[in-house]
Design an enzyme around this catalytic site. Structure first.
Site, mmCIF file in Angstrom:
data_model
loop_
_atom_site.group_PDB
_atom_site.id
_atom_site.type_symbol
_atom_site.label_atom_id
_atom_site.label_comp_id
_atom_site.label_asym_id
_atom_site.label_seq_id
_atom_site.Cartn_x
_atom_site.Cartn_y
_atom_site.Cartn_z
ATOM 1 N N SER A 126 33.053 32.213 32.469
ATOM 2 C CA SER A 126 33.692 33.531 32.338
ATOM 3 C C SER A 126 35.264 33.380 32.358
ATOM 4 O O SER A 126 35.644 32.296 32.913
ATOM 5 C CB SER A 126 33.574 34.353 33.669
ATOM 6 O OG SER A 126 34.363 35.463 33.602
ATOM 7 N N TYR A 150 33.133 35.381 43.180
ATOM 8 C CA TYR A 150 32.258 35.391 42.132
ATOM 9 C C TYR A 150 33.215 34.394 41.134
ATOM 10 O O TYR A 150 32.329 33.383 40.801
ATOM 11 C CB TYR A 150 32.114 36.649 41.513
ATOM 12 C CG TYR A 150 31.829 36.643 39.973
ATOM 13 C CD1 TYR A 150 30.678 36.440 39.529
ATOM 14 C CD2 TYR A 150 32.818 36.947 38.976
ATOM 15 C CE1 TYR A 150 30.151 36.333 38.283
ATOM 16 C CE2 TYR A 150 32.597 36.606 37.485
ATOM 17 C CZ TYR A 150 31.051 36.406 37.216
ATOM 18 O OH TYR A 150 30.751 36.349 35.814
ATOM 19 N N LYS A 154 31.814 30.391 39.632
ATOM 20 C CA LYS A 154 31.851 29.825 38.247
ATOM 21 C C LYS A 154 32.643 28.479 38.041
ATOM 22 O O LYS A 154 32.349 27.578 37.430
ATOM 23 C CB LYS A 154 32.425 30.853 37.232
ATOM 24 C CG LYS A 154 31.691 32.116 37.015
ATOM 25 C CD LYS A 154 30.359 31.660 36.369
ATOM 26 C CE LYS A 154 29.387 33.160 36.348
ATOM 27 N NZ LYS A 154 28.011 32.935 35.797
HETATM 28 P P1 NAD Z 1 22.982 40.592 34.128
HETATM 29 O O1 NAD Z 1 22.917 41.010 35.547
HETATM 30 O O2 NAD Z 1 22.626 41.687 33.141
HETATM 31 O O3 NAD Z 1 21.775 39.452 33.729
HETATM 32 C C1 NAD Z 1 21.636 38.454 34.715
HETATM 33 C C2 NAD Z 1 20.242 38.272 34.728
HETATM 34 O O4 NAD Z 1 19.761 37.529 35.462
HETATM 35 C C3 NAD Z 1 19.400 39.575 35.003
HETATM 36 O O5 NAD Z 1 18.354 39.719 34.078
HETATM 37 C C4 NAD Z 1 18.837 39.422 36.413
HETATM 38 O O6 NAD Z 1 17.551 39.665 36.888
HETATM 39 C C5 NAD Z 1 18.590 37.802 36.634
HETATM 40 N N1 NAD Z 1 18.872 36.961 37.534
HETATM 41 C C6 NAD Z 1 19.545 37.323 38.553
HETATM 42 N N2 NAD Z 1 19.437 36.181 39.619
HETATM 43 C C7 NAD Z 1 18.420 35.523 39.277
HETATM 44 C C8 NAD Z 1 17.544 34.456 39.999
HETATM 45 N N3 NAD Z 1 18.167 34.184 41.108
HETATM 46 N N4 NAD Z 1 16.760 33.914 39.488
HETATM 47 C C9 NAD Z 1 16.082 34.520 38.089
HETATM 48 N N5 NAD Z 1 16.871 35.580 37.658
HETATM 49 C C10 NAD Z 1 18.009 36.064 38.066
HETATM 50 O O7 NAD Z 1 24.327 39.941 33.793
HETATM 51 P P2 NAD Z 1 24.911 39.739 32.451
HETATM 52 O O8 NAD Z 1 26.128 40.820 32.163
HETATM 53 O O9 NAD Z 1 24.097 39.759 31.303
HETATM 54 O O10 NAD Z 1 25.499 38.212 32.712
HETATM 55 C C11 NAD Z 1 24.903 37.180 32.455
HETATM 56 C C12 NAD Z 1 25.833 36.017 32.705
HETATM 57 O O11 NAD Z 1 27.105 35.858 32.273
HETATM 58 C C13 NAD Z 1 26.094 35.866 34.266
HETATM 59 O O12 NAD Z 1 26.035 34.692 34.688
HETATM 60 C C14 NAD Z 1 27.315 36.336 34.287
HETATM 61 O O13 NAD Z 1 28.306 35.894 35.445
HETATM 62 C C15 NAD Z 1 28.129 35.800 33.164
HETATM 63 N N6 NAD Z 1 29.251 36.683 32.625
HETATM 64 C C16 NAD Z 1 29.064 37.957 32.284
HETATM 65 C C17 NAD Z 1 30.377 38.636 31.891
HETATM 66 C C18 NAD Z 1 29.857 40.411 31.672
HETATM 67 O O14 NAD Z 1 30.998 40.983 31.505
HETATM 68 N N7 NAD Z 1 28.948 40.877 31.649
HETATM 69 C C19 NAD Z 1 31.088 38.123 31.768
HETATM 70 C C20 NAD Z 1 31.614 36.803 31.954
HETATM 71 C C21 NAD Z 1 30.491 35.990 32.531
HETATM 72 C C1 UD1 Z 2 36.125 42.366 35.285
HETATM 73 C C2 UD1 Z 2 36.107 41.235 36.395
HETATM 74 C C3 UD1 Z 2 36.087 39.907 35.912
HETATM 75 C C4 UD1 Z 2 34.976 39.841 35.126
HETATM 76 C C5 UD1 Z 2 35.177 40.950 33.842
HETATM 77 C C6 UD1 Z 2 33.881 40.816 32.873
HETATM 78 C C7 UD1 Z 2 37.401 42.434 38.304
HETATM 79 C C8 UD1 Z 2 38.606 42.453 39.042
HETATM 80 N N1 UD1 Z 2 37.311 41.481 37.288
HETATM 81 O O1 UD1 Z 2 37.224 42.111 34.479
HETATM 82 O O2 UD1 Z 2 35.761 39.076 36.722
HETATM 83 O O3 UD1 Z 2 34.678 38.355 34.480
HETATM 84 O O4 UD1 Z 2 35.082 42.206 34.276
HETATM 85 O O5 UD1 Z 2 32.679 41.412 33.331
HETATM 86 O O6 UD1 Z 2 36.557 43.236 38.486
HETATM 87 N N2 UD1 Z 2 39.773 49.622 33.918
HETATM 88 C C9 UD1 Z 2 39.969 51.181 33.822
HETATM 89 N N3 UD1 Z 2 39.292 51.958 34.500
HETATM 90 C C10 UD1 Z 2 38.019 51.755 34.988
HETATM 91 C C11 UD1 Z 2 37.517 50.289 34.737
HETATM 92 C C12 UD1 Z 2 38.627 49.138 34.107
HETATM 93 O O7 UD1 Z 2 41.348 51.460 33.682
HETATM 94 O O8 UD1 Z 2 37.176 52.360 35.395
HETATM 95 C C13 UD1 Z 2 40.746 48.721 33.352
HETATM 96 C C14 UD1 Z 2 41.137 47.483 34.037
HETATM 97 O O9 UD1 Z 2 42.261 47.805 34.856
HETATM 98 C C15 UD1 Z 2 41.324 46.631 32.990
HETATM 99 C C16 UD1 Z 2 40.361 47.066 31.848
HETATM 100 O O10 UD1 Z 2 40.181 48.338 32.078
HETATM 101 O O11 UD1 Z 2 42.680 46.672 32.534
HETATM 102 C C17 UD1 Z 2 39.349 46.110 31.617
HETATM 103 O O12 UD1 Z 2 38.414 46.318 33.071
HETATM 104 P P1 UD1 Z 2 36.982 45.622 33.306
HETATM 105 O O13 UD1 Z 2 36.171 46.026 32.280
HETATM 106 O O14 UD1 Z 2 36.612 45.827 34.701
HETATM 107 O O15 UD1 Z 2 37.108 44.020 33.101
HETATM 108 P P2 UD1 Z 2 38.107 43.010 33.607
HETATM 109 O O16 UD1 Z 2 39.087 43.772 34.620
HETATM 110 O O17 UD1 Z 2 38.891 42.078 32.542
#
Ligand code: NAD
Ligand code: UD1
Length: 342
Positions: A126, A150, A154
């Site tokens: 991330s 969190y 990572k």
């Molecule tokens: P998500 O929660 O939708 O998907 C994660 C999946 O992993 C789920 O289906 C959950 O049931 C499964 N899971 C959790 N713990 C488990 C375990 N112990 N064993 C087996 N399965 C398990 O999340 P996502 O948004 O799809 O994120 C996927 C990955 O990407 C994560 O590692 C997250 O940290 C990373 N990531 C997500 C974002 C984002 O904004 N969504 C940003 C950066 C990184």
């Molecule tokens: C968040 C996480 C980050 C994660 C990323 C993707 C935090 C502090 N950071 O980042 O670790 O990798 O999501 O999942 O939670 N905002 C509003 N109103 C809202 C929500 C967000 O104004 O209700 C603003 C925030 O201040 C920011 C932008 O929208 O400027 C994006 O926010 P968000 O979607 O939560 O993502 P990140 O802050 O980038």
């Protein structure tokens, strides 16, 4: 090159799109998921899109016996490790749970990979590993440092993969540092469906547009940005998923990949402010979306935008879908969920 790929967390928001992109590219997919943050019907939806069908193994990625059975039953060529917990706020309250599931899960998985000679890994990292970036856009060699438990998981996992690649010179990995994934699959059947009150901006806007939430709270309009609101690099989840396929195929081609874990940004390289995101979503929905400016959210940074140059240079991948498409697809999925829920 047709590969059999294990996608841990393949029923989740990003994993389901990765599974669909792998099938679309002609690969075979095994999904390992315990459904702690997703639902089994997602597998049917992935398979309805096809072509081909993903195989499901239900279980916890920390369970060595399940992993041994899985690697024994399927000839896995590579692993895409997405399973884990991802809520920043929850990680502050439950830091040990995040260590146990995220770091513990990664260690159990990598041990099983080594036991079974599976030497290709793509890891879901991330942009949170950049903490407060000093320079924009952010390149992969930027100083690392994160502000929450969190993010620390990572960083820890990236470091463990670095060490494994040094100890096992035929091991090859890519850690994909995602910026802000949004949007949904064009079919309208896969998307993000957060439980409870959404933390992230797009799901919150979508739920407000759908009438579930009263108004969007804009967290601060006094940042040193063009309109005072926070700027992020939003990336369509289907582009992100295609980036995984590109990373996987790069590892399988095997040119200069062994003995290293290469971090690669997946973003668009374009910053969007909160107010710009709201305006774009309003255009997609066609009606007004109420919002109110409130105080800054603690821990937020003014601007985080990727330099996606390395992904293009190394993987031949670049994001194709713009903000309007992200909003339209996110909204289409939200509307469908509302219809399903009655
Ligand atoms: P998500 O929660 O939708 O998907 C994660 C999946 O992993 C789920 O289906 C959950 O049931 C499964 N899971 C959790 N713990 C488990 C375990 N112990 N064993 C087996 N399965 C398990 O999340 P996502 O948004 O799809 O994120 C996927 C990955 O990407 C994560 O590692 C997250 O940290 C990373 N990531 C997500 C974002 C984002 O904004 N969504 C940003 C950066 C990184
Ligand atoms: C968040 C996480 C980050 C994660 C990323 C993707 C935090 C502090 N950071 O980042 O670790 O990798 O999501 O999942 O939670 N905002 C509003 N109103 C809202 C929500 C967000 O104004 O209700 C603003 C925030 O201040 C920011 C932008 O929208 O400027 C994006 O926010 P968000 O979607 O939560 O993502 P990140 O802050 O980038």
């Amino acid at each position: 090159m047709r590969a059999t790929v294990l996608a841990t967390g393949g029923a989740g928001y990003i994993g389901s799109h990765v599974a669909a992109a792998l099938l679309a590219a002609g690969h075979q997919v095994v999904i390992l998921d315990d459904f702690s943050n997703s639902r089994p019907e997602v597998i049917d939806r992935i398979n309805a899109i096809g072509p081909g069908r993903a195989v499901l193994v239900r279980g916890d990625v920390r369970d060595g016996a399940i992993l041994d059975a899985l690697f024994g039953a399927h000839r896995i060529d590579a692993v895409i490790h997405l399973a884990g917990l991802k809520a920043v706020g929850e990680s502050v309250e439950k830091p040990l749970l995040y260590q146990k599931v995220n770091v513990g899960g990664a260690v159990a998985l990598f041990e099983a990979m080594l036991r079974h000679g599976v030497m290709r890994l793509v890891f879901s990292s991330s942009a949170t590993v950049y903490g407060m970036p000093e320079r924009m856009p952010v390149t992969e060699d930027a100083r690392l440092g994160t502000t929450n438990p969190y993010g620390r998981t990572k960083l820890a996992i990236e470091g463990i993969i670095d060490d494994v690649a040094v100890a096992h010179r035929d091991f090859a990995a890519i850690s994909l540092r995602y910026f802000n994934p949004v949007g949904a699959h064009a079919s309208g059947t896969l998307g993000e469906d957060p439980r409870g009150v959404p933390n992230n901006l797009f799901p919150y806007i979508a739920q407000t547009a759908a009438g579930v939430r009263e108004r969007v709270r804009v967290f601060g309009d006094d940042y040193p940005t063009r309109d005072g609101t926070g700027i992020r690099d939003y990336i369509h989840v289907v582009d992100l998923a295609e980036g995984h396929v590109a990373a996987l195929e790069h590892l399988l081609r095997g040119d200069d990949v062994e003995g290293r874990n290469r971090p690669i940004n997946l973003g668009c390289g374009k910053g969007t402010s909160v107010l710009e995101a709201l305006a774009a979503f309003r255009r997609a929905v066609g009606t007004d979306i109420p919002f109110q400016v409130v105080a800054r959210r603690p821990g937020d940074v003014p601007e985080v935008v990727a330099d996606p140059g390395l992904a293009e240079q190394l993987l031949g991948w670049r994001a194709k879908r713009g903000l309007a498409q992200m909003c339209a697809d996110h909204w289409a999925f939200q509307r469908r969920r509302m219809r399903e829920l009655g």
